[in-house]
Motif scaffolding. Structure first.
Motif, short mmCIF file in Angstrom:
data_model
loop_
_atom_site.label_atom_id
_atom_site.label_comp_id
_atom_site.label_asym_id
_atom_site.label_seq_id
_atom_site.Cartn_x
_atom_site.Cartn_y
_atom_site.Cartn_z
N VAL A 33 0.81 -1.23 0.00
CA VAL A 33 0.00 0.00 0.00
C VAL A 33 0.84 1.27 0.00
O VAL A 33 0.33 2.35 0.29
N LYS A 34 2.10 1.13 -0.35
CA LYS A 34 3.02 2.27 -0.30
C LYS A 34 2.49 3.49 -1.07
O LYS A 34 2.67 4.62 -0.64
N GLN A 35 1.84 3.27 -2.18
CA GLN A 35 1.34 4.37 -3.02
C GLN A 35 -0.17 4.63 -2.84
O GLN A 35 -0.73 5.48 -3.52
N HIS A 36 -0.81 3.89 -1.96
CA HIS A 36 -2.26 4.03 -1.78
C HIS A 36 -2.62 5.36 -1.11
O HIS A 36 -1.87 5.87 -0.28
N ARG A 37 -3.78 5.87 -1.48
CA ARG A 37 -4.32 7.10 -0.90
C ARG A 37 -5.74 6.84 -0.42
O ARG A 37 -6.48 6.07 -1.03
N VAL A 38 -6.12 7.52 0.66
CA VAL A 38 -7.46 7.39 1.22
C VAL A 38 -8.32 8.55 0.72
O VAL A 38 -7.93 9.72 0.84
N THR A 39 -9.46 8.22 0.14
CA THR A 39 -10.43 9.23 -0.26
C THR A 39 -11.67 9.07 0.61
O THR A 39 -12.23 7.97 0.68
N VAL A 40 -12.05 10.14 1.27
CA VAL A 40 -13.24 10.10 2.12
C VAL A 40 -14.46 10.38 1.25
O VAL A 40 -14.61 11.48 0.72
#
Length: 192
Positions: A13-20
């Motif tokens: 998940v090194k490049q993963h981003r969280v979108t709310v």
């Protein structure tokens, strides 16, 4: 079965981003993915008493407390796979949360041995079978309790030869990590 560690998960998940998507008290929807791909992407959705994880690595629903983020929150990315499995109310149909492990089966059989000679004999017997659940069942069914080494496996059926699946462990890490990222977003938004 492959052991999944926090380090392995973090590489994934090194490049993963969280979108709310939604953030209304205990009603939340978070989308987590690496920009430009859906590989290993997932969603976490909560409502009072429920946390639902679904995505590329499976789907699992947990129920324990009103605010499930409080239940899973951990600043050190530690998971409690056993305790959390007791809180599952639905499980991924592609592999579930536990599966047969031939390595665990071998360890359990060897635990019935008291001497090194018994262990050597059992190892040689185990080397001649298929290393899967069918081979394990056949080994147990054909095992003779009156063998020359005095090993009795008559109550072996009580042993748990299953281990947590990598998909389930990945999901557990994903939930904790996502809550960490969500908390960081809240802190950043408050200071902005």
């Amino acid at each position: 079965m492959m052991e999944l560690t926090a380090e392995k998960f973090l590489k994934d998940v090194k490049q993963h981003r969280v979108t709310v998507i939604k953030d209304d008290g205990m009603y939340r929807h978070l989308l987590v993915r690496e920009p430009g791909t859906v590989c290993q992407s997932f969603n976490i959705v909560t409502s009072p008493g429920i946390l639902f994880y679904y995505g590329d690595m499976g789907s699992f629903t947990f129920s324990r407390v009103q605010d499930m983020f409080e239940f899973f929150r951990d600043s050190k990315l530690r998971i409690n796979a056993h305790y959390w499995s007791e809180k599952l109310v639905s499980v991924d149909r592609h592999g579930g949360y536990k599966a047969f492990s031939f390595d665990k089966f071998k360890t359990n059989v060897l635990d019935y041995c008291e001497t090194e000679a018994q262990k050597e004999w059992i190892r040689s017997e185990l080397n001649s079978i298929e290393e899967d659940e069918f081979g394990a069942v056949e080994f147990y069914r054909s095992f003779k309790s009156d063998n020359e080494y005095g090993i009795d496996l008559s109550d072996f059926w009580e042993c748990d030869n299953n281990e947590y699946t990598p998909r389930y462990l990945w999901c557990c890490y994903a939930v904790v990590w996502t809550i960490q990222q969500y908390d960081l977003l809240l802190i950043q938004n408050k200071s902005a």
